[in-house]
Design a protein around this motif. Sequence first.
Motif, PDB file in Angstrom:
ATOM      1  N   THR A 146       0.829  -1.215   0.000  1.00 23.82           N
ATOM      2  CA  THR A 146       0.000   0.000   0.000  1.00 23.82           C
ATOM      3  C   THR A 146       0.860   1.261   0.000  1.00 23.82           C
ATOM      4  OG1 THR A 146      -1.649  -1.221   1.285  1.00 23.82           O
ATOM      5  CG2 THR A 146      -1.900   1.162   1.189  1.00 23.82           C
ATOM      6  N   LYS A 147       1.925   1.239   0.814  1.00 22.97           N
ATOM      7  CA  LYS A 147       2.769   2.438   0.959  1.00 22.97           C
ATOM      8  C   LYS A 147       3.919   2.494  -0.047  1.00 22.97           C
ATOM      9  CE  LYS A 147       1.667   2.888   5.856  1.00 22.97           C
ATOM     10  NZ  LYS A 147       2.149   2.794   7.238  1.00 22.97           N
ATOM     11  N   ARG A 148       4.006   1.454  -0.896  1.00 23.64           N
ATOM     12  CA  ARG A 148       5.028   1.386  -1.954  1.00 23.64           C
ATOM     13  C   ARG A 148       6.443   1.578  -1.401  1.00 23.64           C
ATOM     14  NH1 ARG A 148       2.661   1.311  -6.857  1.00 23.64           N
ATOM     15  NH2 ARG A 148       0.498   2.018  -7.005  1.00 23.64           N
ATOM     16  N   ARG A 149       6.783   0.771  -0.429  1.00 20.93           N
ATOM     17  CA  ARG A 149       8.139   0.806   0.124  1.00 20.93           C
ATOM     18  C   ARG A 149       8.648  -0.627   0.256  1.00 20.93           C
ATOM     19  NH1 ARG A 149       7.885  -0.112   5.698  1.00 20.93           N
ATOM     20  NH2 ARG A 149       5.816   0.054   6.621  1.00 20.93           N
ATOM     21  N   PRO A 150       9.975  -0.832   0.392  1.00 23.25           N
ATOM     22  CA  PRO A 150      10.515  -2.201   0.464  1.00 23.25           C
ATOM     23  C   PRO A 150      10.192  -2.881   1.792  1.00 23.25           C
ATOM     24  CG  PRO A 150      12.265  -0.589   0.783  1.00 23.25           C
ATOM     25  CD  PRO A 150      11.049   0.183   0.415  1.00 23.25           C
ATOM     26  N   VAL A 151      10.375  -4.199   1.812  1.00 21.77           N
ATOM     27  CA  VAL A 151      10.149  -4.981   3.034  1.00 21.77           C
ATOM     28  C   VAL A 151      11.148  -4.543   4.101  1.00 21.77           C
ATOM     29  CG1 VAL A 151      10.215  -7.310   4.020  1.00 21.77           C
ATOM     30  CG2 VAL A 151       9.294  -6.951   1.723  1.00 21.77           C
ATOM     31  N   ASP A 152      10.650  -4.315   5.306  1.00 24.53           N
ATOM     32  CA  ASP A 152      11.517  -3.937   6.438  1.00 24.53           C
ATOM     33  C   ASP A 152      11.947  -5.222   7.152  1.00 24.53           C
ATOM     34  OD1 ASP A 152      12.725  -2.968   8.716  1.00 24.53           O
ATOM     35  OD2 ASP A 152      11.347  -1.273   8.912  1.00 24.53           O
ATOM     36  N   TRP A 153      13.108  -5.740   6.758  1.00 20.44           N
ATOM     37  CA  TRP A 153      13.577  -7.027   7.286  1.00 20.44           C
ATOM     38  C   TRP A 153      13.886  -6.955   8.778  1.00 20.44           C
ATOM     39  CZ3 TRP A 153      12.694 -11.130   4.448  1.00 20.44           C
ATOM     40  CH2 TRP A 153      12.602 -10.981   3.050  1.00 20.44           C
ATOM     41  N   ILE A 154      14.289  -5.785   9.274  1.00 19.09           N
ATOM     42  CA  ILE A 154      14.570  -5.636  10.712  1.00 19.09           C
ATOM     43  C   ILE A 154      13.286  -5.848  11.510  1.00 19.09           C
ATOM     44  CG2 ILE A 154      15.310  -4.009  12.510  1.00 19.09           C
ATOM     45  CD1 ILE A 154      17.164  -2.738  10.421  1.00 19.09           C
ATOM     46  N   VAL A 155      12.180  -5.272  11.025  1.00 17.99           N
ATOM     47  CA  VAL A 155      10.885  -5.436  11.699  1.00 17.99           C
ATOM     48  C   VAL A 155      10.433  -6.899  11.633  1.00 17.99           C
ATOM     49  CG1 VAL A 155       8.429  -4.841  11.572  1.00 17.99           C
ATOM     50  CG2 VAL A 155      10.163  -3.060  11.331  1.00 17.99           C
ATOM     51  N   VAL A 156      10.589  -7.517  10.448  1.00 21.58           N
ATOM     52  CA  VAL A 156      10.196  -8.926  10.283  1.00 21.58           C
ATOM     53  C   VAL A 156      10.978  -9.812  11.251  1.00 21.58           C
ATOM     54  CG1 VAL A 156      10.232 -10.899   8.692  1.00 21.58           C
ATOM     55  CG2 VAL A 156       9.481  -8.661   7.873  1.00 21.58           C
ATOM     56  N   ASN A 157      12.313  -9.608  11.333  1.00 20.18           N
ATOM     57  CA  ASN A 157      13.134 -10.398  12.246  1.00 20.18           C
ATOM     58  C   ASN A 157      12.731 -10.202  13.690  1.00 20.18           C
ATOM     59  OD1 ASN A 157      15.751 -12.014  11.463  1.00 20.18           O
ATOM     60  ND2 ASN A 157      15.413 -10.522   9.848  1.00 20.18           N
ATOM     61  N   TYR A 158      12.506  -8.937  14.069  1.00 18.45           N
ATOM     62  CA  TYR A 158      12.158  -8.656  15.468  1.00 18.45           C
ATOM     63  C   TYR A 158      10.816  -9.296  15.833  1.00 18.45           C
ATOM     64  CZ  TYR A 158      10.987  -6.220  19.754  1.00 18.45           C
ATOM     65  OH  TYR A 158      10.638  -5.946  21.058  1.00 18.45           O
ATOM     66  N   GLN A 159       9.837  -9.146  14.946  1.00 16.89           N
ATOM     67  CA  GLN A 159       8.499  -9.654  15.249  1.00 16.89           C
ATOM     68  C   GLN A 159       8.484 -11.187  15.333  1.00 16.89           C
ATOM     69  OE1 GLN A 159       6.079  -7.517  15.881  1.00 16.89           O
ATOM     70  NE2 GLN A 159       4.507  -9.045  16.306  1.00 16.89           N
ATOM     71  N   VAL A 160       9.199 -11.850  14.416  1.00 20.24           N
ATOM     72  CA  VAL A 160       9.198 -13.320  14.387  1.00 20.24           C
ATOM     73  C   VAL A 160      10.113 -13.889  15.476  1.00 20.24           C
ATOM     74  CG1 VAL A 160       9.815 -15.346  13.013  1.00 20.24           C
ATOM     75  CG2 VAL A 160       8.588 -13.449  11.942  1.00 20.24           C
ATOM     76  N   CYS A 161      11.367 -13.401  15.521  1.00 22.50           N
ATOM     77  CA  CYS A 161      12.374 -14.026  16.394  1.00 22.50           C
ATOM     78  C   CYS A 161      12.307 -13.548  17.841  1.00 22.50           C
ATOM     79  CB  CYS A 161      13.776 -13.774  15.847  1.00 22.50           C
ATOM     80  SG  CYS A 161      14.016 -14.406  14.185  1.00 22.50           S
ATOM     81  N   ASP A 162      11.899 -12.306  18.070  1.00 20.59           N
ATOM     82  CA  ASP A 162      11.895 -11.781  19.433  1.00 20.59           C
ATOM     83  C   ASP A 162      10.510 -11.753  20.065  1.00 20.59           C
ATOM     84  OD1 ASP A 162      14.604 -11.077  20.147  1.00 20.59           O
ATOM     85  OD2 ASP A 162      14.551  -9.640  18.507  1.00 20.59           O
ATOM     86  N   VAL A 163       9.464 -11.619  19.224  1.00 18.41           N
ATOM     87  CA  VAL A 163       8.115 -11.506  19.795  1.00 18.41           C
ATOM     88  C   VAL A 163       7.371 -12.841  19.731  1.00 18.41           C
ATOM     89  CG1 VAL A 163       5.894 -10.322  19.623  1.00 18.41           C
ATOM     90  CG2 VAL A 163       8.001  -9.056  19.218  1.00 18.41           C
ATOM     91  N   GLN A 164       7.153 -13.375  18.506  1.00 15.20           N
ATOM     92  CA  GLN A 164       6.330 -14.585  18.383  1.00 15.20           C
ATOM     93  C   GLN A 164       7.024 -15.808  18.976  1.00 15.20           C
ATOM     94  OE1 GLN A 164       3.380 -14.315  17.680  1.00 15.20           O
ATOM     95  NE2 GLN A 164       3.070 -12.589  16.320  1.00 15.20           N
ATOM     96  N   TYR A 165       8.146 -16.201  18.404  1.00 13.44           N
ATOM     97  CA  TYR A 165       8.878 -17.357  18.937  1.00 13.44           C
ATOM     98  C   TYR A 165       9.666 -16.961  20.182  1.00 13.44           C
ATOM     99  CZ  TYR A 165       7.902 -20.002  14.644  1.00 13.44           C
ATOM    100  OH  TYR A 165       7.277 -20.665  13.618  1.00 13.44           O
ATOM    101  N   GLY A 166      10.245 -15.757  20.157  1.00 15.25           N
ATOM    102  CA  GLY A 166      11.086 -15.310  21.265  1.00 15.25           C
ATOM    103  C   GLY A 166      10.343 -15.154  22.574  1.00 15.25           C
ATOM    104  N   GLY A 167       9.005 -15.017  22.515  1.00 14.33           N
ATOM    105  CA  GLY A 167       8.221 -14.917  23.744  1.00 14.33           C
ATOM    106  C   GLY A 167       8.317 -16.156  24.607  1.00 14.33           C
TER     107      GLY A 167
END
Length: 344
Positions: free
Chosen positions: A217-238
């Motif tokens: 929607t916002k026409r910008r590239p994937v933010d890999w830092i956000v993806v890593n943080y959300q998956v590795c530190d929040v979802q699994y990292g919890g």
Amino acid sequence: DKLGERYVDSRPLDLAVTVDEANERVPIIALLSMGSDPTNLICDLAKKRKRQVLMISLGQGQEPAARKLLSTAIASGDWVVLQNCHLGIGFMIEVEQWLIKLEAEIVDSFRLWITAEPHPKFPIGLLQMSIKVTNEAPAGIKAGLKGSYAWINQDMLDSNTQPQWRVMLFSLCFMHTIVQERRKFGPLGFNVPYEFNQSDLSASVQFMQNHLNDVETKRRPVDWIVVNYQVCDVQYGGRITDDWDRRLFNTYGKSWLTQVCLNPDFEFHPGYMIPANKPNYPGTEIDHFRKYIETLPLIDDPEIFGLHSNADLAFRAAQTKMTLDTILDIQPKEGGGGGGMTRE
């Protein structure tokens, strides 16, 4: 001279077949183990069949509420899920007698689900009259990916039009399988054995779908830092409590959930590629992924986990010891003494 591959190749649990095999007087018992909770699968199946699910977790003082759910469901044809029944063994004996003596008219669509950990005092009669299933984490990378892509369907693949979506989805499923498999190596795999399960994967997939939709929607590239943080530190990292385990998980994320995985020649390990955006594997159909997964080897190289071959030797030795101990435990015991009624 050999049994064949079909005896070691796992098949994903198909609850739809199990529900059709059961009936209103035959309950389904789901045995719980680390990282396996079939509740979400039951709810998804009930939604497809337009059935309401009445759930209650057993424990002290929950029996009256459970009785009320059962009496309501047999009249309405809904499904009842009694969770953690190893905490209410006394009530399980009551459920067994209730099913045997039940004379009231039951709507054909009624189903009784019982989830419980293995317990030595679980009523044998209830076990004998029911269908038993277990949804343990599959053994091996091939089996793990096969299970993940049995859950993923064509609609999920088509939910986002961006080319990196299918690559990121496969990378996430691969990482999920690796961290589940790594537990088998004991302390060499993780300092603490964590219950990574299907809910972690589905929550991470949901986040990635939302993130890619937002990016589009916002026409910008994937933010890999956000993806890593959300998956590795929040979802699994919890779930992770050990600092070194967290560091290890973040290393997997930085290696596989990154811009590098979009390269056409990217491989997780020699022989393990991403079957998407390639001439032989365009990745537009779910069957492209499933066919590729069938070509993977049954026995995994420990280096794919980042471990030395000695780790595999330690695992095989422990597995062999457990198998032999189990065989010895179930052997007929000989000994003198007076006879008496057996538990059976």
